[in-house]
Design a protein around this motif. Structure first.
Motif, PDB file in Angstrom:
ATOM      1  N   MET A 170       0.694  -1.301  -0.144  1.00 45.86           N
ATOM      2  CA  MET A 170      -0.101  -0.141   0.043  1.00 45.86           C
ATOM      3  C   MET A 170       0.807   1.209  -0.141  1.00 45.86           C
ATOM      4  O   MET A 170       0.226   2.248  -0.292  1.00 45.86           O
ATOM      5  N   LYS A 171       2.044   1.304   0.528  1.00 50.27           N
ATOM      6  CA  LYS A 171       3.118   2.306   0.263  1.00 50.27           C
ATOM      7  C   LYS A 171       3.361   2.635  -1.090  1.00 50.27           C
ATOM      8  O   LYS A 171       3.819   1.799  -1.787  1.00 50.27           O
ATOM      9  N   LEU A 172       3.348   3.995  -1.318  1.00 44.38           N
ATOM     10  CA  LEU A 172       3.529   4.224  -2.688  1.00 44.38           C
ATOM     11  C   LEU A 172       4.735   5.366  -2.648  1.00 44.38           C
ATOM     12  O   LEU A 172       4.744   6.668  -2.575  1.00 44.38           O
ATOM     13  N   PRO A 173       5.907   4.935  -2.869  1.00 49.79           N
ATOM     14  CA  PRO A 173       7.147   5.688  -2.646  1.00 49.79           C
ATOM     15  C   PRO A 173       7.195   6.610  -4.097  1.00 49.79           C
ATOM     16  O   PRO A 173       6.717   6.161  -5.168  1.00 49.79           O
ATOM     17  N   ARG A 174       7.818   7.974  -3.865  1.00 50.31           N
ATOM     18  CA  ARG A 174       8.023   8.593  -5.082  1.00 50.31           C
ATOM     19  C   ARG A 174       8.819   8.013  -6.000  1.00 50.31           C
ATOM     20  O   ARG A 174       9.779   7.570  -5.483  1.00 50.31           O
ATOM     21  N   GLU A 175       8.667   8.220  -7.426  1.00 52.54           N
ATOM     22  CA  GLU A 175       9.478   7.468  -8.342  1.00 52.54           C
ATOM     23  C   GLU A 175      10.330   8.712  -8.781  1.00 52.54           C
ATOM     24  O   GLU A 175      11.382   8.296  -9.496  1.00 52.54           O
ATOM     25  N   THR A 176      10.395   9.914  -8.219  1.00 49.21           N
ATOM     26  CA  THR A 176      11.122  10.720  -8.720  1.00 49.21           C
ATOM     27  C   THR A 176      11.399  11.905  -7.612  1.00 49.21           C
ATOM     28  O   THR A 176      10.605  11.906  -6.964  1.00 49.21           O
ATOM     29  N   ASN A 177      12.574  12.455  -7.509  1.00 51.94           N
ATOM     30  CA  ASN A 177      13.100  13.384  -6.849  1.00 51.94           C
ATOM     31  C   ASN A 177      12.720  15.091  -7.104  1.00 51.94           C
ATOM     32  O   ASN A 177      12.657  15.711  -6.292  1.00 51.94           O
ATOM     33  N   ASP A 178      12.137  14.955  -8.207  1.00 50.06           N
ATOM     34  CA  ASP A 178      11.703  16.453  -8.771  1.00 50.06           C
ATOM     35  C   ASP A 178      10.331  16.697  -7.973  1.00 50.06           C
ATOM     36  O   ASP A 178       9.487  16.110  -8.166  1.00 50.06           O
ATOM     37  N   LYS A 179      10.612  17.991  -7.213  1.00 45.76           N
ATOM     38  CA  LYS A 179       9.459  18.075  -6.422  1.00 45.76           C
ATOM     39  C   LYS A 179       8.258  18.949  -7.286  1.00 45.76           C
ATOM     40  O   LYS A 179       7.190  18.807  -6.782  1.00 45.76           O
ATOM     41  N   TYR A 180       8.517  19.134  -8.307  1.00 47.66           N
ATOM     42  CA  TYR A 180       7.501  19.586  -9.338  1.00 47.66           C
ATOM     43  C   TYR A 180       6.762  18.860 -10.143  1.00 47.66           C
ATOM     44  O   TYR A 180       5.785  18.964 -10.657  1.00 47.66           O
ATOM     45  N   ILE A 222      -2.955  -4.288 -17.857  1.00 46.87           N
ATOM     46  CA  ILE A 222      -2.756  -2.814 -17.715  1.00 46.87           C
ATOM     47  C   ILE A 222      -1.778  -2.718 -16.083  1.00 46.87           C
ATOM     48  O   ILE A 222      -0.844  -2.038 -16.259  1.00 46.87           O
ATOM     49  N   SER A 223      -2.451  -3.321 -15.099  1.00 46.19           N
ATOM     50  CA  SER A 223      -1.961  -3.176 -13.771  1.00 46.19           C
ATOM     51  C   SER A 223      -0.599  -3.814 -13.722  1.00 46.19           C
ATOM     52  O   SER A 223       0.378  -3.189 -13.079  1.00 46.19           O
ATOM     53  N   LYS A 224      -0.295  -4.889 -14.442  1.00 47.72           N
ATOM     54  CA  LYS A 224       0.955  -5.515 -14.507  1.00 47.72           C
ATOM     55  C   LYS A 224       1.964  -4.535 -15.229  1.00 47.72           C
ATOM     56  O   LYS A 224       3.115  -4.470 -14.575  1.00 47.72           O
ATOM     57  N   ARG A 225       1.662  -4.158 -16.535  1.00 51.78           N
ATOM     58  CA  ARG A 225       2.717  -3.390 -17.181  1.00 51.78           C
ATOM     59  C   ARG A 225       3.077  -2.225 -16.387  1.00 51.78           C
ATOM     60  O   ARG A 225       4.231  -1.762 -16.510  1.00 51.78           O
ATOM     61  N   VAL A 226       2.048  -1.488 -15.789  1.00 47.51           N
ATOM     62  CA  VAL A 226       2.613  -0.161 -15.054  1.00 47.51           C
ATOM     63  C   VAL A 226       3.010  -0.379 -13.480  1.00 47.51           C
ATOM     64  O   VAL A 226       3.092   0.691 -13.215  1.00 47.51           O
ATOM     65  N   SER A 227       2.632  -1.596 -13.093  1.00 50.73           N
ATOM     66  CA  SER A 227       3.126  -2.077 -11.609  1.00 50.73           C
ATOM     67  C   SER A 227       2.407  -1.065 -10.593  1.00 50.73           C
ATOM     68  O   SER A 227       2.745  -0.391  -9.894  1.00 50.73           O
ATOM     69  N   LEU A 228       0.983  -1.296 -10.691  1.00 48.97           N
ATOM     70  CA  LEU A 228      -0.131  -0.704 -10.159  1.00 48.97           C
ATOM     71  C   LEU A 228      -0.966  -1.657  -9.520  1.00 48.97           C
ATOM     72  O   LEU A 228      -1.267  -2.597 -10.262  1.00 48.97           O
ATOM     73  N   ASN A 229      -1.472  -1.493  -8.369  1.00 44.26           N
ATOM     74  CA  ASN A 229      -2.577  -2.317  -8.340  1.00 44.26           C
ATOM     75  C   ASN A 229      -3.808  -2.262  -8.888  1.00 44.26           C
ATOM     76  O   ASN A 229      -4.219  -0.926  -9.448  1.00 44.26           O
ATOM     77  N   LYS A 230      -4.703  -3.022  -9.062  1.00 41.37           N
ATOM     78  CA  LYS A 230      -5.831  -2.949 -10.087  1.00 41.37           C
ATOM     79  C   LYS A 230      -6.906  -1.904  -9.526  1.00 41.37           C
ATOM     80  O   LYS A 230      -7.595  -1.381 -10.289  1.00 41.37           O
ATOM     81  N   SER A 231      -6.954  -1.430  -8.199  1.00 40.33           N
ATOM     82  CA  SER A 231      -8.047  -0.670  -7.963  1.00 40.33           C
ATOM     83  C   SER A 231      -7.332   0.706  -8.305  1.00 40.33           C
ATOM     84  O   SER A 231      -8.189   1.723  -9.159  1.00 40.33           O
ATOM     85  N   ARG A 232      -5.942   1.181  -8.176  1.00 38.55           N
ATOM     86  CA  ARG A 232      -5.561   2.402  -8.669  1.00 38.55           C
ATOM     87  C   ARG A 232      -5.505   2.544 -10.209  1.00 38.55           C
ATOM     88  O   ARG A 232      -5.988   3.646 -10.976  1.00 38.55           O
ATOM     89  N   ALA A 233      -5.121   1.284 -10.854  1.00 36.63           N
ATOM     90  CA  ALA A 233      -5.208   1.352 -12.228  1.00 36.63           C
ATOM     91  C   ALA A 233      -6.565   1.638 -12.877  1.00 36.63           C
ATOM     92  O   ALA A 233      -6.851   2.112 -13.941  1.00 36.63           O
ATOM     93  N   PHE A 234      -7.510   1.005 -12.106  1.00 38.12           N
ATOM     94  CA  PHE A 234      -8.927   1.263 -12.604  1.00 38.12           C
ATOM     95  C   PHE A 234      -9.287   2.691 -12.463  1.00 38.12           C
ATOM     96  O   PHE A 234     -10.202   3.193 -13.170  1.00 38.12           O
ATOM     97  N   ARG A 235      -9.088   3.430 -11.544  1.00 39.90           N
ATOM     98  CA  ARG A 235      -9.423   4.838 -11.150  1.00 39.90           C
ATOM     99  C   ARG A 235      -8.501   5.507 -12.220  1.00 39.90           C
ATOM    100  O   ARG A 235      -9.431   6.554 -12.701  1.00 39.90           O
ATOM    101  N   LEU A 236      -7.448   5.431 -12.779  1.00 40.19           N
ATOM    102  CA  LEU A 236      -7.000   6.105 -13.602  1.00 40.19           C
ATOM    103  C   LEU A 236      -7.509   5.812 -15.229  1.00 40.19           C
ATOM    104  O   LEU A 236      -7.919   6.840 -15.705  1.00 40.19           O
ATOM    105  N   LEU A 237      -7.764   4.651 -15.196  1.00 43.75           N
ATOM    106  CA  LEU A 237      -8.469   3.981 -16.489  1.00 43.75           C
ATOM    107  C   LEU A 237      -9.782   4.785 -16.457  1.00 43.75           C
ATOM    108  O   LEU A 237     -10.149   5.412 -17.692  1.00 43.75           O
ATOM    109  N   HIS A 238     -10.719   4.897 -15.685  1.00 45.01           N
ATOM    110  CA  HIS A 238     -12.004   5.394 -15.503  1.00 45.01           C
ATOM    111  C   HIS A 238     -11.938   6.870 -15.719  1.00 45.01           C
ATOM    112  O   HIS A 238     -12.591   7.604 -16.451  1.00 45.01           O
TER     113      HIS A 238
END
Length: 331
Positions: free
Chosen positions: A64-74, A100-116
């Motif tokens: 459930m922890k989602l570390p930032r993928e970049t150090n760019d604060k913007y 899609i969830s597997k390709r972008v390394s996201l759980n299905k719930s979050r991938a679904f919300r983005l897709l929606h």
């Protein structure tokens, strides 16, 4: 009794207020402050267990922890993930949520919300079965607007080429180290190629890519050369020399079985490629007319280049640096 009810309401308000104001605070930091409020009130004990379970769940589950993928604060992480979802599609393929969830390394719930969300804006569409997704028409609308100046100048010439040879005519630009198709006119014959507006293809094995890279800007050259093996680089440099000498490039079933393609570059006032035209079709028909198609295409692209401001008055000042990049790549 009234005093007891008031005490309970006050306790509930305190717990909820603290929960809303401090959603990321560790339970251990405020455990002692509120647990004494629940000792003698069943409703408060139930509320406590609800808060404790919800706030403790993420800490007990590393996924459930989602570390930032970049150090760019913007950089906005949600936008990055939405773009990852869009880029997970390859051309016109349809994908299930799990893929899609597997390709972008996201759980299905979050991938679904983005897709929606992307579906709501037209950038992604649901398939006919309701379980698959594909790229939406909004993306192709934007792709067709890219480099509108080149497209507007080239379109009348594309129609002439299509009428003369009755083969598919493609217009593409160099974008992100790949060939991006921004317009095409199809042949009236039944044979069809896989490319469409918005498609991306590799540079090294397409006639459009070879034509574009031959006159590409210095930074584009370096970006492409860095991705190639020494063997691939030697082959591409040889192709570039051929394009310079005769004015067009060929793809003899290198990108798609049974399909041949001939492409020529369109250059700007500075002599840098801003696009390329190609004619593609079955190998048997295209290769039989290679010289005629190649000469016609090269002359057509020169005329488009002149309309884009290019004049053959010698090498522009920016070109020596570009040639140095090509020489370094060959060493």
């Amino acid at each position: 009794m009234r005093l007891e009810r008031a005490r309970r309401k006050s306790g509930i308000r305190k717990v909820l207020h603290f929960t809303l104001q401090n959603p990321t605070t560790q339970l251990s930091n405020w455990n002692a402050n509120f647990r004494h409020l629940t000792n003698d009130a069943a409703p408060l004990r139930m509320l406590w267990h609800f808060v404790e379970w919800n706030f403790g769940f993420a800490s007990r589950n590393p996924a459930m922890k989602l570390p930032r993928e970049t150090n760019d604060k913007y950089v906005v992480e949600a936008v990055l993930k939405a773009l990852d979802v869009l880029e997970s599609f390859r051309d016109s393929e349809e994908l299930q949520l799990s893929e899609i969830s597997k390709r972008v390394s996201l759980n299905k719930s979050r991938a679904f919300r983005l897709l929606h969300t992307l579906c709501e804006r037209g950038y992604v569409e649901r398939g006919t079965d309701g379980h698959r997704y594909r790229l939406g028409i909004k993306l192709f609308e934007h792709a067709s607007s890219l480099r509108r100046d080149v497209k507007q100048v080239a379109q009348p010439y594309m129609r002439k080429l299509q009428l003369r040879f009755n083969e598919t005519v493609n217009l593409a630009v160099l974008h992100g180290g790949e060939v991006l198709y921004i317009d095409l006119l199809e042949s009236s014959r039944p044979f069809r190629m896989s490319a469409m507006v918005g498609s991306r293809m590799p540079i090294a094995n397409t006639s459009l890519g070879k034509a574009l890279i031959t006159h590409a800007a210095e930074h584009d050259l370096e970006a492409v050369f860095d991705t190639l093996t020494p063997t691939e680089l030697r082959k591409l440099r040889a192709e570039m020399e051929i394009v310079k000498r005769r004015g067009y490039a060929t793809d003899q079933e290198e990108n798609e079985p049974g399909v041949a393609c001939i492409g020529a570059p369109i250059v700007s006032e500075a002599g840098v490629s801003v696009g390329a035209l190609s004619i593609s079709g079955p190998s048997s028909r295209i290769l039989k007319q290679e010289r005629e198609i190649g000469a016609t295409l090269a002359a057509t692209c020169k005329e488009i280049s002149r309309q884009m401001g290019f004049a053959e008055r010698g090498m522009p000042q920016a070109m020596p640096n570009r040639n140095a990049v090509v020489r370094r790549a060959g060493n």
